[in-house]
Write a protein that holds these residues in place. Structure first.
Motif, PDB file in Angstrom:
ATOM      1  N   PRO A 201       0.827  -1.213   0.000  1.00  0.00           N
ATOM      2  CA  PRO A 201       0.000   0.000   0.000  1.00  0.00           C
ATOM      3  C   PRO A 201       0.857   1.257   0.000  1.00  0.00           C
ATOM      4  O   PRO A 201       1.916   1.304   0.638  1.00  0.00           O
ATOM      5  CB  PRO A 201      -0.807  -0.116   1.299  1.00  0.00           C
ATOM      6  CG  PRO A 201      -0.743  -1.561   1.683  1.00  0.00           C
ATOM      7  CD  PRO A 201       0.586  -2.048   1.188  1.00  0.00           C
ATOM      8  N   ALA A 202       0.414   2.276  -0.708  1.00  0.00           N
ATOM      9  CA  ALA A 202       1.187   3.518  -0.816  1.00  0.00           C
ATOM     10  C   ALA A 202       1.442   4.143   0.551  1.00  0.00           C
ATOM     11  O   ALA A 202       2.488   4.756   0.781  1.00  0.00           O
ATOM     12  CB  ALA A 202       0.461   4.496  -1.721  1.00  0.00           C
ATOM     13  N   GLU A 203       0.484   3.986   1.478  1.00  0.00           N
ATOM     14  CA  GLU A 203       0.650   4.626   2.785  1.00  0.00           C
ATOM     15  C   GLU A 203       1.746   3.988   3.639  1.00  0.00           C
ATOM     16  O   GLU A 203       2.118   4.535   4.681  1.00  0.00           O
ATOM     17  CB  GLU A 203      -0.672   4.626   3.563  1.00  0.00           C
ATOM     18  CG  GLU A 203      -1.296   3.274   3.777  1.00  0.00           C
ATOM     19  CD  GLU A 203      -2.301   2.903   2.690  1.00  0.00           C
ATOM     20  OE1 GLU A 203      -3.197   2.088   2.978  1.00  0.00           O
ATOM     21  OE2 GLU A 203      -2.191   3.435   1.570  1.00  0.00           O
ATOM     22  N   THR A 204       2.293   2.859   3.206  1.00  0.00           N
ATOM     23  CA  THR A 204       3.391   2.229   3.952  1.00  0.00           C
ATOM     24  C   THR A 204       4.747   2.475   3.303  1.00  0.00           C
ATOM     25  O   THR A 204       5.735   1.857   3.684  1.00  0.00           O
ATOM     26  CB  THR A 204       3.166   0.708   4.060  1.00  0.00           C
ATOM     27  OG1 THR A 204       3.257   0.119   2.753  1.00  0.00           O
ATOM     28  CG2 THR A 204       1.821   0.399   4.674  1.00  0.00           C
ATOM     29  N   PRO A 211       8.947  -0.006   7.254  1.00  0.00           N
ATOM     30  CA  PRO A 211      10.208  -0.705   7.006  1.00  0.00           C
ATOM     31  C   PRO A 211      11.115  -0.060   5.957  1.00  0.00           C
ATOM     32  O   PRO A 211      12.276  -0.433   5.849  1.00  0.00           O
ATOM     33  CB  PRO A 211       9.743  -2.065   6.507  1.00  0.00           C
ATOM     34  CG  PRO A 211       8.479  -1.742   5.751  1.00  0.00           C
ATOM     35  CD  PRO A 211       7.816  -0.626   6.534  1.00  0.00           C
ATOM     36  N   LEU A 212      10.607   0.928   5.171  1.00  0.00           N
ATOM     37  CA  LEU A 212      11.426   1.488   4.093  1.00  0.00           C
ATOM     38  C   LEU A 212      12.667   2.190   4.626  1.00  0.00           C
ATOM     39  O   LEU A 212      13.729   2.148   3.998  1.00  0.00           O
ATOM     40  CB  LEU A 212      10.605   2.438   3.228  1.00  0.00           C
ATOM     41  CG  LEU A 212      10.069   1.879   1.894  1.00  0.00           C
ATOM     42  CD1 LEU A 212      11.190   1.573   0.943  1.00  0.00           C
ATOM     43  CD2 LEU A 212       9.206   0.632   2.131  1.00  0.00           C
ATOM     44  N   ARG A 216      16.306   1.344   3.293  1.00  0.00           N
ATOM     45  CA  ARG A 216      17.107   2.412   2.688  1.00  0.00           C
ATOM     46  C   ARG A 216      18.469   2.523   3.384  1.00  0.00           C
ATOM     47  O   ARG A 216      19.503   2.697   2.719  1.00  0.00           O
ATOM     48  CB  ARG A 216      16.344   3.731   2.772  1.00  0.00           C
ATOM     49  CG  ARG A 216      17.005   4.952   2.154  1.00  0.00           C
ATOM     50  CD  ARG A 216      17.111   4.848   0.653  1.00  0.00           C
ATOM     51  NE  ARG A 216      18.466   4.505   0.225  1.00  0.00           N
ATOM     52  CZ  ARG A 216      18.771   4.152  -1.011  1.00  0.00           C
ATOM     53  NH1 ARG A 216      17.848   4.104  -1.934  1.00  0.00           N
ATOM     54  NH2 ARG A 216      20.011   3.852  -1.336  1.00  0.00           N
ATOM     55  N   GLU A 217      18.477   2.415   4.700  1.00  0.00           N
ATOM     56  CA  GLU A 217      19.745   2.481   5.447  1.00  0.00           C
ATOM     57  C   GLU A 217      20.647   1.309   5.089  1.00  0.00           C
ATOM     58  O   GLU A 217      21.869   1.470   4.956  1.00  0.00           O
ATOM     59  CB  GLU A 217      19.462   2.517   6.944  1.00  0.00           C
ATOM     60  CG  GLU A 217      18.859   3.832   7.418  1.00  0.00           C
ATOM     61  CD  GLU A 217      18.465   3.817   8.876  1.00  0.00           C
ATOM     62  OE1 GLU A 217      18.352   2.695   9.458  1.00  0.00           O
ATOM     63  OE2 GLU A 217      18.256   4.898   9.457  1.00  0.00           O
ATOM     64  N   LEU A 218      20.072   0.122   4.915  1.00  0.00           N
ATOM     65  CA  LEU A 218      20.859  -1.038   4.491  1.00  0.00           C
ATOM     66  C   LEU A 218      21.452  -0.797   3.107  1.00  0.00           C
ATOM     67  O   LEU A 218      22.646  -1.056   2.879  1.00  0.00           O
ATOM     68  CB  LEU A 218      19.980  -2.288   4.481  1.00  0.00           C
ATOM     69  CG  LEU A 218      20.610  -3.562   3.885  1.00  0.00           C
ATOM     70  CD1 LEU A 218      21.863  -3.963   4.651  1.00  0.00           C
ATOM     71  CD2 LEU A 218      19.594  -4.703   3.866  1.00  0.00           C
TER      72      LEU A 218
END
Length: 267
Positions: A201-204, A211-212, A216-218
């Motif tokens: 879902p876009a809201e996640t 979790p993004l 992204r940090e990984l």
């Protein structure tokens, strides 16, 4: 003499569930800029084309503004209108003279009547015009749906790192940095693409939230002198097309095995 790099931007996000169809008028409403107008009208704006032009100058490359055509998100683009956009690109590339490279700012989720991956068609068209030896760096929105075709047609493919989107200009600058690697440092780059059979879902998709944020940090922790860029494409969920799904691209300087390992680590 400085290497000459064209910068072109053709951007629309498609909703295949829309009852409406998109035409050139959708782009004309926002204003289609050609040639020198691209640089003049984009200066100071947080958009990809402005970031690319600015950063190319910083690298001592000659930035050649070509076209900026942007439309609000809409329904499937008519094939006749896609052909018109491609002809605009061809017209401006031809008028620019010899180019040593091209940066293409595309959304990544443009769908036409006959092509699920119209952005790939634009890139393939540019490749036909320029030939196999001229590098093409492509940028996508984080909600783009990158395909194997666009990877094959480009020298490198990257995307936004933020949602809500605040790094359009930075993405353009990152594309110019990669073009500098290709032209000034004579490095050969490639892109690995991994797709997951997953739509979220876009809201996640917020990149300041888990979790993004964690993913992204990984991805950022894996970037070094050989792994030059890792982009995440959670893909907007309003397209029903082939090869749709969460995408991961890894731009590498020749170590394709390590690039694949990075993509697998993130996946």
């Amino acid at each position: 003499m400085a290497k000459r790099v064209g910068v072109a931007s053709i951007i629309q996000e498609t909703n295949t569930f829309s009852a409406n169809q998109s035409t050139m008028q959708d782009f004309e409403i926002q204003g289609i800029w050609l040639g020198a107008d691209v640089a003049a009208k984009s200066q100071g704006l947080n958009i990809e084309v402005a970031g690319s032009l600015e950063q190319l100058h910083r690298h001592g490359l000659e930035a050649i503004p070509l076209v900026r055509a942007w439309a609000m998100s809409g329904g499937v683009l008519l094939d006749t209108e896609l052909a018109k956009l491609k002809m605009l690109l061809k017209q401006e590339i031809s008028a620019a003279g010899k180019l040593d490279g091209l940066i293409l700012n595309l959304h990544g989720a443009l769908v036409s009547e006959s092509d699920d991956h119209a952005d790939a068609q634009i890139s393939e068209f540019a490749r036909e015009i320029l030939g196999t030896d001229i590098p093409i760096v492509v940028t996508h929105d984080l909600h783009g749906n990158p395909s194997r075709r666009i990877v094959a047609a480009s020298s490198a493919l990257i995307g936004f790192r933020t949602y809500p989107h605040i790094d359009q200009g930075d993405t353009g600058r990152r594309a110019a940095d990669l073009m500098n690697e290709l032209l000034s440092k004579n490095r050969r780059l490639g892109t690995v693409l991994k797709k997951l059979n997953m739509i979220i879902p876009a809201e996640t998709m917020g990149t300041s939230d888990h979790p993004l944020l964690q993913i992204r940090e990984l991805a950022d922790s894996l970037i070094d002198d050989q792994i030059l860029d890792i982009s995440l494409f959670p893909v907007q969920p309003w397209i029903d097309v082939s090869e749709v799904g969460f995408g991961i691209t890894v731009v590498h300087a020749g170590d394709i095995e390590r690039a694949n390992q990075c993509a697998e680590t993130i996946r």
